[in-house]
Structures are given as C-alpha cells and as structure tokens.
Design an enzyme around this catalytic site. Structure first.
Site, PDB file in Angstrom:
ATOM      1  N   TYR A  49       0.824  -1.222   0.000  1.00 28.46           N
ATOM      2  CA  TYR A  49       0.000   0.000   0.000  1.00 28.46           C
ATOM      3  C   TYR A  49       0.860   1.276   0.000  1.00 28.46           C
ATOM      4  O   TYR A  49       0.354   2.361  -0.271  1.00 28.46           O
ATOM      5  CB  TYR A  49      -0.955   0.059   1.204  1.00 28.46           C
ATOM      6  CG  TYR A  49      -1.911  -1.111   1.350  1.00 28.46           C
ATOM      7  CD1 TYR A  49      -2.146  -2.009   0.312  1.00 28.46           C
ATOM      8  CD2 TYR A  49      -2.594  -1.313   2.552  1.00 28.46           C
ATOM      9  CE1 TYR A  49      -3.012  -3.080   0.465  1.00 28.46           C
ATOM     10  CE2 TYR A  49      -3.466  -2.380   2.714  1.00 28.46           C
ATOM     11  CZ  TYR A  49      -3.666  -3.265   1.673  1.00 28.46           C
ATOM     12  OH  TYR A  49      -4.525  -4.319   1.848  1.00 28.46           O
ATOM     13  N   LEU A 189     -17.169  -3.587   0.958  1.00 25.45           N
ATOM     14  CA  LEU A 189     -18.268  -2.807   0.370  1.00 25.45           C
ATOM     15  C   LEU A 189     -18.216  -2.910  -1.156  1.00 25.45           C
ATOM     16  O   LEU A 189     -18.822  -2.103  -1.860  1.00 25.45           O
ATOM     17  CB  LEU A 189     -18.153  -1.332   0.787  1.00 25.45           C
ATOM     18  CG  LEU A 189     -18.056  -1.066   2.300  1.00 25.45           C
ATOM     19  CD1 LEU A 189     -17.781   0.418   2.564  1.00 25.45           C
ATOM     20  CD2 LEU A 189     -19.341  -1.504   3.001  1.00 25.45           C
ATOM     21  N   LYS A 229     -12.635   0.593   3.822  1.00 29.79           N
ATOM     22  CA  LYS A 229     -11.746   1.744   3.649  1.00 29.79           C
ATOM     23  C   LYS A 229     -12.583   2.987   3.389  1.00 29.79           C
ATOM     24  O   LYS A 229     -13.572   2.942   2.643  1.00 29.79           O
ATOM     25  CB  LYS A 229     -10.823   1.476   2.454  1.00 29.79           C
ATOM     26  CG  LYS A 229     -10.022   2.672   1.946  1.00 29.79           C
ATOM     27  CD  LYS A 229     -10.663   3.364   0.745  1.00 29.79           C
ATOM     28  CE  LYS A 229      -9.829   4.534   0.254  1.00 29.79           C
ATOM     29  NZ  LYS A 229     -10.519   5.295  -0.820  1.00 29.79           N
ATOM     30  N   SER A 230     -12.213   4.083   3.995  1.00 30.78           N
ATOM     31  CA  SER A 230     -12.730   5.376   3.564  1.00 30.78           C
ATOM     32  C   SER A 230     -11.717   6.440   3.938  1.00 30.78           C
ATOM     33  O   SER A 230     -11.018   6.321   4.940  1.00 30.78           O
ATOM     34  CB  SER A 230     -14.080   5.712   4.210  1.00 30.78           C
ATOM     35  OG  SER A 230     -14.489   6.997   3.746  1.00 30.78           O
ATOM     36  N   ARG A 235     -17.680   9.106   6.895  1.00 32.75           N
ATOM     37  CA  ARG A 235     -17.918   7.708   6.523  1.00 32.75           C
ATOM     38  C   ARG A 235     -17.211   6.733   7.458  1.00 32.75           C
ATOM     39  O   ARG A 235     -17.734   5.647   7.737  1.00 32.75           O
ATOM     40  CB  ARG A 235     -17.461   7.466   5.083  1.00 32.75           C
ATOM     41  CG  ARG A 235     -18.338   8.170   4.061  1.00 32.75           C
ATOM     42  CD  ARG A 235     -17.786   7.958   2.672  1.00 32.75           C
ATOM     43  NE  ARG A 235     -18.662   8.526   1.658  1.00 32.75           N
ATOM     44  CZ  ARG A 235     -18.333   8.585   0.376  1.00 32.75           C
ATOM     45  NH1 ARG A 235     -17.164   8.117  -0.040  1.00 32.75           N
ATOM     46  NH2 ARG A 235     -19.176   9.115  -0.485  1.00 32.75           N
ATOM     47  N   ASN A 239     -19.316   3.853   9.260  1.00 33.18           N
ATOM     48  CA  ASN A 239     -19.040   2.426   9.050  1.00 33.18           C
ATOM     49  C   ASN A 239     -18.797   1.679  10.365  1.00 33.18           C
ATOM     50  O   ASN A 239     -18.783   0.451  10.380  1.00 33.18           O
ATOM     51  CB  ASN A 239     -17.840   2.251   8.114  1.00 33.18           C
ATOM     52  CG  ASN A 239     -18.138   2.741   6.707  1.00 33.18           C
ATOM     53  OD1 ASN A 239     -19.291   2.999   6.370  1.00 33.18           O
ATOM     54  ND2 ASN A 239     -17.110   2.879   5.894  1.00 33.18           N
TER      55      ASN A 239
END
Ligand code: A2P
Length: 271
Positions: A49, A189, A229-230, A235, A239
């Site tokens: 990442y 998601l 992930k956000s 959000r 979540n």
C-alpha cells in the site's frame, strides 16, 4: 465498542477494522487519526500500500499503542520465500517504527510458486521471536490452508479474502468456521460499487441506516470481520456504527445478490 472476534491463539480482533488500501500516503496520517478518533482499534496496512510509515507514525502519535492492532502484509515480489519474508518484514518493521507488529499476513498464496509453506515457516519464526503477535494469510483457498496446516501443524488465525454480497464466499466461510479461522473481508463494500444496489438501498431505508451499514451488518451476521476503507471522517464513523440485526427476510434478499462478481484480483491471477 466494536465487537471482538476470538482468534485461535486466544487473543481477539475487532470485527471492523480500518482498511488502508488505496489511501494515499499523504492522507494516511489524517485518515488513521480520524479512524482512531472514531473508535477503530485495528488498522489494516500492507507493504504494497506504500503507507506503512504514515500508518505507524499516526498510531504512535495518537498515544494509544496498546489499544490498537497494527497489521501489515508480505507482498511476495520479486520473491516469496523464507528469506524474502524475513527481509521484507524487517523493512516493514523499520518503516512502521513500533516495537511489535500485531498482525502479519501473507498477501497472496501465489500457489504456482509452491513457496507459501516455507514462507509460513518464516512467519512462525517472526512470531516466535516476538516481533509479531499473530500470523495470518490473505486470499488463500481451502486447499492452500489445508496444506499449511498439514505441513506445519498451524492454521493461520485469519484468512482475509475478497467478500461482499456479490461474493459471499459461503463454502470458504464454512471451512474457516470448522477450523476456527476468522474470515476477514477485503473490499467488504465491493469498493463502494455495491452501495447503489437497489436491494441494499431499500433495506437501508427500511431499517433507517445507510447501505454501507447494512452491508457491514451482513458481514457481522455471517460471523466475519471486515476492513472497510474510507478517506472521509464522516464515513469512517458511519461504518463503525453497528446497527440492529437484519431480519431473516433482509438477509435472504441480500443473499439473492450473489453473482460471483469480484471487484479485485482473483488469487489465481496473482501468480
Ligand atoms: P471514500 O474513500 O472516498 O470514502 P471497500 O472497503 O469495499 O474497498 O470500499 C471502499 C470504497 O467505498 C471507497 O471508494 C470509499 O470511498 C467508499 N466508501 C466507504 N465507506 C463508504 C460509505 N459509508 N458511504 C459511501 N461510500 C463509502
């Protein structure tokens, strides 16, 4: 308080963690700080990442080291082997800058290479040396999990796999459940693409929640964990809100969305 799922080693992980795939390094510090502020207690990173240093720095700066589980992953290119895993872990450890990494995962089985068993032995070494608390894998299938166990006598505590209502992974989840392995969903998601599904929008409306909350509740109700992930603080908080259990009717309508569609790479396409 986020629900905890027990691991085979007697410890546990939060059912919802913060996924850092595709979070740009320049935003990672802020995203992790927002996440920890919202109540996340697991951050899911990876060498691939490119944001391990920022993840580690944000956890250190937040000052809650002992309350948070920091996870990273071994990518396996150019080589997946015992020595490459030890060398790559040393580099991840250095970038993250914490005394111990909580979870270390093999990012892909890379089955055609036939080296995941020797790589798993390196993971066991790292754990036995106290540099990692628990060891796990990602995107493994049943045959690969079974071979790890047959040849090393140890199951991974978690298998992180792509899963969402389009790809529920029922058979693999059942295998995990038989052996005490936690199913942890990546792209839980569907990379956000699922959230416009009319069925999910309708259920969300009925239970006065958002489609993301409905999908994450579905993951919990299947007994699994997820790392959504956000990059948006609102959000991230949304979540983490655990809504009331979905009805059997809602679960059946979500089950009908199964199509086998993937939003990420299939394990066999990552040789
Ligand atoms: P963003 O980062 O802009 O918030 P997955 O975890 O399945 O990979 O999905 C991540 C994607 O879903 C990202 O594009 C993210 O966008 C989006 N996303 C995450 N949480 C929500 C939410 N609560 N509502 C709408 N989109 C969301």
């Amino acid at each position: 308080m986020v629900a905890q799922l027990p691991l085979l080693d007697g410890s546990s992980i939060p059912a919802i963690g913060l996924g850092l795939y595709k979070v740009p390094p320049a935003e990672t510090g802020r995203v992790v700080a927002d996440g920890l502020g919202a109540g996340y207690r697991l951050v899911d990173g990876a060498a691939m990442y490119g944001n391990e240093a920022e993840m580690g720095a944000a956890v250190r700066e937040h000052g809650m080291r002992d309350a948070v589980q920091v996870v990273t992953k071994f990518w396996g290119d150019p080589e997946q082997s015992y020595d490459a895993a030890l060398a790559d872990f040393a580099a991840s450890e250095e970038r993250i800058g914490l005394d111990v990494v909580d979870g270390y995962m093999m990012h892909w089985p890379r089955a055609p290479r036939g080296t995941y068993v020797e790589t798993w032995r390196a993971f066991q070494t790292l754990r036995d040396e106290g540099r990692v608390r628990w060891i796990a894998v990602a995107s493994f299938g049943e045959a690969e999990l079974q071979r790890l166990f047959d040849e090393t006598g140890e199951w991974p505590v978690v298998n992180q796999v792509e899963s969402h209502p389009w790809l529920p992974q029922h058979a693999l989840r059942a295998f995990h459940a038989r052996h005490g392995i936690v199913t942890q969903a990546w792209s839980p998601l569907g990379r956000g693409r699922l959230l416009d599904e009319p069925t999910l929008v309708a259920i969300a409306d009925e239970v006065d929640a958002t489609p993301a909350q409905v999908v994450l509740r579905w993951h919990l109700q299947l007994g699994g964990a997820a790392v959504p992930k956000s990059t948006h603080a609102r959000r991230l908080a949304e979540n983490l809100v655990e809504i009331a259990p979905l009805s059997d009717d809602a679960m059946a309508r979500i089950a009908a969305l199964e199509s086998g569609v993937r939003t990420g790479t299939a394990p066999e396409d990552r040789p």
